[in-house]
Design a protein around this motif. Sequence first.
Motif, PDB file in Angstrom:
ATOM      1  N   GLU A 486      35.618 -26.297  14.937  1.00  0.00           N
ATOM      2  CA  GLU A 486      35.065 -25.107  14.304  1.00  0.00           C
ATOM      3  C   GLU A 486      34.289 -25.527  13.056  1.00  0.00           C
ATOM      4  O   GLU A 486      34.717 -26.418  12.320  1.00  0.00           O
ATOM      5  CB  GLU A 486      36.173 -24.144  13.875  1.00  0.00           C
ATOM      6  N   SER A 488      32.367 -23.719   9.655  1.00  0.00           N
ATOM      7  CA  SER A 488      32.219 -22.476   8.919  1.00  0.00           C
ATOM      8  C   SER A 488      31.316 -22.700   7.716  1.00  0.00           C
ATOM      9  O   SER A 488      31.374 -23.748   7.064  1.00  0.00           O
ATOM     10  CB  SER A 488      33.590 -21.969   8.454  1.00  0.00           C
ATOM     11  N   ARG A 513      30.266 -17.312   8.169  1.00  0.00           N
ATOM     12  CA  ARG A 513      29.969 -17.474   9.597  1.00  0.00           C
ATOM     13  C   ARG A 513      30.735 -18.682  10.117  1.00  0.00           C
ATOM     14  O   ARG A 513      30.642 -19.780   9.549  1.00  0.00           O
ATOM     15  CB  ARG A 513      28.475 -17.669   9.849  1.00  0.00           C
ATOM     16  N   ARG A 515      31.276 -20.958  13.493  1.00  0.00           N
ATOM     17  CA  ARG A 515      30.745 -21.303  14.811  1.00  0.00           C
ATOM     18  C   ARG A 515      31.816 -22.014  15.631  1.00  0.00           C
ATOM     19  O   ARG A 515      32.594 -22.797  15.108  1.00  0.00           O
ATOM     20  CB  ARG A 515      29.514 -22.202  14.677  1.00  0.00           C
ATOM     21  N   ASP A 536      31.015 -17.152  18.020  1.00  0.00           N
ATOM     22  CA  ASP A 536      30.833 -17.147  16.572  1.00  0.00           C
ATOM     23  C   ASP A 536      31.464 -15.911  15.954  1.00  0.00           C
ATOM     24  O   ASP A 536      31.431 -14.823  16.538  1.00  0.00           O
ATOM     25  CB  ASP A 536      29.345 -17.166  16.217  1.00  0.00           C
ATOM     26  N   ARG A 538      31.438 -13.584  12.400  1.00  0.00           N
ATOM     27  CA  ARG A 538      30.690 -13.282  11.176  1.00  0.00           C
ATOM     28  C   ARG A 538      31.477 -12.253  10.369  1.00  0.00           C
ATOM     29  O   ARG A 538      31.962 -11.264  10.924  1.00  0.00           O
ATOM     30  CB  ARG A 538      29.293 -12.741  11.494  1.00  0.00           C
TER      31      ARG A 538
END
Length: 674
Positions: A486, A488, A513, A515, A536, A538
Motif C-alpha cells: 500500500e 499513501s 489517498r 493506492r 484506491d 480517498r
Amino acid sequence: MPAPRLPLPARRTGVPRQPRAALRALRALLLAGVAGTAAAAPAAQDAAPADELEQLLGTPVYAAAKYSQDVADAPAAVTVLTQGDIRAFGWRTLGELLGAVRGVFLRYDRAYTYAGVRGLSRPGDYSSRLLLLIDGQRANENIYDSVLVGHEFPLDLALVERVEFIPGAGSVLYGPNAVFGVINVVTRSAASLRGSRVGLTLDDDGTRRLQFSQASELASGSLLLSASAGRRRGSDLFYPEYAAPGVGDGMARGLDGERDRKVYARWSAADWSLAALASERRKQIPTAAYGLQFGDRAAEWTDRLGLLGLHWQRLDGQGLGWSLQAGLGDYHYQDLGRYEDGSLMAYRNQGRWWQADLRRSLRLGQASRLTLGLDLQRNLRQDTRTLQYEPTPRQDAHIGTQGQRAGLYLDSDLLLADGLRADLGLRLDRQTDGRHHLSPRLALLWRPDPDTVLKALYGRAWREPNVYERLPASSVDRFDDSLRREQSSSVELTGDWQVMPRLRLSGSLYRNRTRGLIEQIEHADSGELVYRNVGDARVRGLEAETEWLDAAGWRLRASWSRQRVQVDGTGPVANAPRSLTRLHAQLPLAPALRLGLELQRTGQRRTLAGAALNAVTLAHATLNYEPAGQPWSVGGSVYNLTDRRHADPAGPEHRQDVITQDGRRLALRWTLSF
C-alpha cells in the motif's frame, strides 16, 4: 488474532446484576458531585496554579521528529495526553485513551479493539496502518503488524507518563506501518513513581484488577518494577442470528470472560536505559467468529508479547549528538475452538525479531538541524501452524518465513526567514521482498506572531503486506506473492492559535489517498477469507479543536471532525463515521476532589451489509479524591452514564452484521503509596 477460516458470513446483557454497596455509594457520590459543581467551584480558586496550566499547554512531543520539541513547533498536528488525563477520565485501556484524540474512532467486536483514523478502519485490519512505539521502540508484532490497544496492550496505564499521537504519513522516520499515524507511549520514570504503590480496581461487571509497582534510586541508577493482573467474568450475551426453533435461544452464557497479566522492568543510569516487558491476554469468544460453534466454552484466543529494549544517547543541551535504540521482540498467538463441522482446531502463530535504530543529530550553522539515521529489522521467525485435535489429531499446515528490512533516513529543520521554517525529510527503504521505496516529507511552518503557527504538510507513507495477509487461500506450503504494498500520500493544512494565555484554538484541513488498499474479502471459489488489493481509498476531512484552562483549575477540551471516505470512487464505506465530536471537562469540586466528564459522539456509520448505524453519543463521568499529603487516593467512574444502547459494525468473520456494546458500567479504584 486468527488465521483465515471459513467465514460466517448484539450484545445484550442477560439478567442485570445489582452493584455492590460500595458501587451504589459511588453512584450517589458522582450524582452529588455533578449537582454540586457550581456551588463548590468558588472554593477551589487556588486548585491549579498558573505555572501548572502553562505546563499543560507546553507539554513536549518527541515522536514527530525524533527529538523533543514544543507541540506548536512539530511538523504535524500533534495530540498529547498525559497521566493526569488518564486519571481524570478513568481510562482503562490505550484504546479508550485514543478514543479521546480528535479524528480517532474505535470498533470492538468482543475479541479486539481496533483504532481507525480520519474515517478509515477497514474490515480485517488489525490497526496495522498505525505504528505503535513504547519509549520510541517499535511495538507492532511481525505476524499481523497489529497495534494492541485493548487489555492486550502490554503496559498498565498507571505506568504511562504521556501518549503522543502524530496523525498522517510518518514513514520518513519510521518506515512501514506509519501510514495513518504514529502512537508513542512514554513511560513514567522511577523518580515520578518513587517508593511502592498498590492499586486495586473493582467493576460491577465482575472485573478485578490489581497493580503493584516499586521504584528505587540506586547507586548505579534507578530501577522500576511493576506487575499487574486483571480478570473479568463472562457475561450473558444475546445474538439473534443464532436464535432459531430447534437450534438455540441465541444466548452466549458466560462466554465473554477475559484475563490479562503484565510485568515491566526498567533500569536507567546516565546515558543508558534497559527495559523489559511481557504480557499475556486470554479472551473468550462469544460471537462464534470464523465458523466457531455458537456457545462453545472452549473458544479462547491468547496473545503473548515480550519486548526487550536498550537505549543509549550522548546528547548535549540542545539534544544534538548520537542515539541508539535496539530491541528484541517475541509474539505468540493461539486460538482454540470447536467449529461447525465438529472439529476441534488450534491456530498458532509465532513471531520473533530484532531491530535497531542508530541516528546522529547535528547543527549545520545556526539555522539548520540535521538528523541522519539507519533503521534495521531482522525477522528471525514468522511461523503459522494449523493443528487438528479432533476427530483425528494431525497438523494441517505449517508455513514459515524470515526476512529483513533496512531504511536510511535524513530529516532537516531549516530556518528560511524570520518566523518561517521548513522540515525536509527523505527515506530510502529496502523492503523484506528486496524492493526499494522512497518516502519524502515536506513541512512549512510559519509564525506570523508568537501566538500563531500555520503549517503546510505533505508526506508519503507505505506498508507491505504482512505474513497474515499473505497466507494462501488453501493449505499449501507457500505464501501469496500477488499482494502489492500500500502507498499513501497526504496533504494537510493546519493552524494553532494561542488566543489568550489559557485558550488555544487549532484546526486541520486534509486529503489522503491510499493506492493498492489491502482488504479482507471472501474468495470467489473457496469461500475463505483472503486479502487482496481492492483499489484506491480517498479521504477528505476537516478537524477543529479548542482547549481552555482557567486559574480555578477548570479545564475544557473539545474537538469536531468531519470526513468523507471513498474506495474506488464509491461510498459510503463500511465503518467510516461521517463525523466525530469529543468533549472533555475537568472540574474542581474541592481542593482534593475533581470531576472528569467525557462526551463522545460518533456519527453515522455503515455496516458491511450496507445498513446504517445511527449516530450515538456516550457520556462518562469520573470522580477522584486525592488528598494532599496522604499516601492514598480513591476514584470512581460511571461509563455510558445514560445506559445508551449502541453497536459497532461487525467484520466479515462474523455472521452478525453489528456487535452490540456494553451498557452502563461502574468502577471503583483505590491506590496506596508507601
